[in-house]
Every structure is written in structure tokens, then in C-alpha cells.
Design a protein around this motif. Structure first.
Motif, short mmCIF file in Angstrom:
data_model
loop_
_atom_site.label_atom_id
_atom_site.label_comp_id
_atom_site.label_asym_id
_atom_site.label_seq_id
_atom_site.Cartn_x
_atom_site.Cartn_y
_atom_site.Cartn_z
N ASP A 182 0.99 -1.24 -0.04
CA ASP A 182 -0.37 -0.07 -0.18
C ASP A 182 1.18 1.35 0.26
O ASP A 182 0.40 2.07 -0.48
CB ASP A 182 -0.45 -0.43 1.28
CG ASP A 182 -2.18 -0.92 0.97
OD1 ASP A 182 -2.39 -1.37 0.19
OD2 ASP A 182 -2.58 -1.55 2.04
N ASP A 183 1.96 1.49 0.68
CA ASP A 183 2.86 2.32 1.00
C ASP A 183 3.91 2.61 -0.51
O ASP A 183 3.17 4.08 -0.97
CB ASP A 183 3.76 1.52 1.37
CG ASP A 183 3.07 1.97 2.93
OD1 ASP A 183 2.39 1.85 3.45
OD2 ASP A 183 4.32 0.90 3.87
N LEU A 184 3.67 1.68 -1.47
CA LEU A 184 4.58 1.34 -2.51
C LEU A 184 3.63 2.09 -3.51
O LEU A 184 3.73 3.22 -3.98
CB LEU A 184 5.44 0.82 -2.77
CG LEU A 184 6.62 -0.31 -1.74
CD1 LEU A 184 7.44 -0.99 -2.22
CD2 LEU A 184 7.24 1.17 -1.77
N GLU A 185 2.44 1.45 -3.37
CA GLU A 185 1.57 1.66 -4.54
C GLU A 185 1.05 3.36 -4.28
O GLU A 185 0.69 4.00 -5.32
CB GLU A 185 -0.02 1.38 -4.20
CG GLU A 185 -0.75 0.96 -5.50
CD GLU A 185 -1.94 -0.03 -5.05
OE1 GLU A 185 -3.31 0.54 -5.98
OE2 GLU A 185 -2.22 -0.28 -4.98
N ASN A 186 0.95 4.09 -3.32
CA ASN A 186 0.82 5.05 -3.17
C ASN A 186 1.27 6.36 -2.71
O ASN A 186 1.21 7.36 -2.85
CB ASN A 186 -0.46 4.97 -1.96
CG ASN A 186 -1.61 4.61 -1.67
OD1 ASN A 186 -2.45 4.41 -2.72
ND2 ASN A 186 -2.28 4.15 -0.83
N LEU A 187 2.87 5.86 -2.69
CA LEU A 187 4.14 6.52 -2.67
C LEU A 187 3.42 7.11 -1.77
O LEU A 187 4.26 8.62 -1.99
CB LEU A 187 4.95 7.79 -4.17
CG LEU A 187 4.18 6.68 -5.14
CD1 LEU A 187 4.36 7.52 -6.99
CD2 LEU A 187 5.80 4.69 -5.86
N LYS A 188 3.49 6.96 -0.45
CA LYS A 188 4.26 7.40 0.49
C LYS A 188 4.69 6.32 1.98
O LYS A 188 4.20 5.35 1.27
CB LYS A 188 2.22 7.63 1.30
CG LYS A 188 1.62 8.76 0.76
CD LYS A 188 -0.10 9.37 1.28
CE LYS A 188 -0.73 10.05 0.04
NZ LYS A 188 -1.63 10.18 0.51
N VAL A 189 5.07 7.05 2.72
CA VAL A 189 5.72 6.58 3.58
C VAL A 189 4.32 6.17 4.70
O VAL A 189 3.03 6.77 4.67
CB VAL A 189 6.22 6.92 4.83
CG1 VAL A 189 7.63 7.81 4.02
CG2 VAL A 189 5.76 8.81 5.23
N PRO A 190 4.86 5.20 5.14
CA PRO A 190 3.11 4.49 6.20
C PRO A 190 3.07 6.01 7.47
O PRO A 190 3.88 7.03 7.58
CB PRO A 190 4.47 3.32 7.42
CG PRO A 190 5.34 2.84 6.34
CD PRO A 190 6.20 4.08 5.67
N LYS A 191 1.78 5.69 7.45
CA LYS A 191 1.14 6.14 7.73
C LYS A 191 1.88 7.30 10.15
O LYS A 191 1.65 8.05 9.86
CB LYS A 191 -0.24 5.98 8.07
CG LYS A 191 -1.35 7.43 9.35
CD LYS A 191 -2.35 6.63 9.34
CE LYS A 191 -3.73 7.94 9.67
NZ LYS A 191 -4.64 6.66 9.70
#
Length: 272
Positions: A182-191
């Protein structure tokens, strides 16, 4: 190819002799080496026994061994110097020059390099190690603001060994978190890390190397497939670029080199 015998001799643990010798030996490609560490050679009797043993090896192999020594005791060092091999001692080359320069005789005390003489430094390293173990692989979010650095990467890219090395060797409070799909798909660090991107440092690795490592853990799985590894690493690199997170490819680097790069990039100070 005939193996050349290498001995790391010390009146302490031998860690410094190993570090010195191995660092020098990395500059010589293609040598076949058989390495032996001989710690706690702190008496004349032990020194003579070691000399006899190394001389026996020299006779049996027909090649002069390489002997790296960090021996504080002058009597022991004099005995070791008679070995039938190339004898290289750290104190031979540097201690007398330092004594002359600073105008003071050295203490000749053993165990100073890795001993517990500096209690404050020792306690700081243990505290850092405890912090890092608690915050390994995203296991805890408690006191994240105390982290000096947070390593992020897809699974099995070297986060844990690098974090532990930073803590144990340098007293760095190093947490690490895996990057999920999910992090990689959304290009975000963990919440949990959002707002803490300035503390983050990313790791990447060669896709084939990652697939090999993952196959040792879960052979034949999608998780270990080359396609999955390539996708995760590609996305991770985009994430780092998008958020301005510094990163390094760990494929051909030792944990020491990775840690040094992290400290330089994040301007972290070593524990003196």
C-alpha cells in the motif's frame, strides 16, 4: 591456489587486530586466505606457544603467514616478533611516534579499545541498542521522536542489520519500518511516519539479489519473485525521489559502509 595463513593476534579480544588486518587485506584481490584469530595472548608463555604454532603452520604450508598484532605488552610483542612470518603490529608503528608527539608515555593498558572503561559511552550504546530493537521492523511507535534516523525500505533490503550496527557501534537511535504494498502503490511513507519524513533514509538493492534473499525465506513465493522485487524497488525509488528522502543502493556495500553513508547524509554524530 594455495591458501595463505593469516593470524590476528592480540592480548585482548582480537577485534582491533581483525579490523586492521582485514582492512588492509581488502586491497588485495584474488588472495586465498585462511584466517585465524588468537585472542588473550597476554603472557610470555602464551606468546611462545603461539610462535611455535605459527612457525609449525609456516613449515607445513611452505609459506610465511601474515601476522597482524595489537599487543600492548612489550615483552609479549618482542616474543611474537620472532615468528617466521610477516609480523605487523599496530603499536610498533604508531605508539612511539604518538608518545614523542604528545610528550607522554602510553599507559600500556590492555583492553582499552573495546573495554568498558568509559561507562557513560557503554551505557549510551546499550540504550541505543534497546531502542533500536524495540523499533525494529515497525514493531513499536513509542517515542519515535527520539529517533536519530528511521530506515525505510521494502522487506529484506538490510534495514535491521544497519540499524543494529548504528546503535551498537555509534550509539545512534535508529528505528526501521518496512514499506508495504500500500505504501509503495500510493508512494507514501507509512502513516506513522508521515510528518517525520525528515528523519527517514531509504535503502534499495539489486532486484535479483533481493529475489535471492527472499527465496531463502519463502522459496517459490510471489513475495520472492523477481517481478515482485523489481516492482517494489522501482516504487520505493520513486517514493524516495518524490519525498526528497536520501537513499543508497546496498547491493555491493558492507553494513559498515551503509551505516557510514547514512550518518554522513543525515549529519549524525558518532558516539565518542
Amino acid at each position: 591456489m594455495t591458501q595463505r595463513s593469516v593470524f590476528f593476534v592480540s592480548d585482548g579480544t582480537g577485534i582491533t587486530a581483525e579490523t586492521l588486518g582485514n582492512t588492509l587485506l581488502t586491497q588485495f584481490d584474488g588472495l586465498a586466505l585462511e584466517k585465524t584469530t588468537l585472542p588473550f595472548i597476554n603472557s610470555a608463555e602464551r606468546a611462545r606457544s603461539i610462535v611455535d604454532y605459527i612457525n609449525f603452520v609456516a613449515t607445513e604450508t611452505g609459506m610465511r603467514p601474515l601476522v597482524f598484532s595489537t599487543t600492548v605488552n612489550d615483552e609479549v610483542r618482542e616474543i611474537l616478533r620472532n615468528v617466521n612470518g610477516l609480523f605487523l603490529d599496530l603499536f610498533d608503528h604508531f605508539i612511539h611516534v604518538l608518545e614523542a608527539e604528545v610528550g607522554q608515555d602510553s599507559s600500556h593498558a590492555t583492553g582499552r579499545a573495546h573495554g568498558g572503561a568509559n561507562t557513560a559511552r557503554y551505557n549510551a550504546r546499550i540504550a541505543a541498542m534497546n531502542y533500536t530493537m524495540e523499533h525494529d521492523d515497525g514493531a513499536s511507535t513509542r517515542e519515535l521522536d527520539k529517533a536519530d534516523v528511521i530506515l525505510i525500505a521494502p522487506s529484506r533490503c538490510g534495514k535491521t542489520p544497519t540499524s543494529l550496527y548504528l546503535a551498537l557501534q555509534h550509539g545512534i537511535y535508529a528505528a526501521n519500518f518496512p514499506l508495504t504494498e500500500d505504501d509503495l502503490e500510493n508512494l507514501k511513507v507509512p502513516k506513522t511516519l508521515q510528518g517525520r519524513e525528515h528523519l527517514c533514509f531509504g535503502l534499495t538493492i539489486d532486484p535479483e539479489r533481493l529475489a535471492q534473499i527472499r527465496n531463502e525465506r519463502r522459496p517459490g513465493s510471489r513475495y520472492a519473485s523477481l517481478a515482485q522485487c523489481s516492482y517494489e524497488l522501482r516504487q520505493a525509488s520513486q517514493l524516495y525521489d518524490r519525498l526528497g528522502i536520501p537513499s543508497v543502493d546496498s547491493s555491493n556495500m558492507s553494513v559498515e559502509e551503509i551505516a557510514a553513508t547514512v550518518m554522513q547524509e543525515k549529519n549524525l554524530r558518532r558516539l565518542n
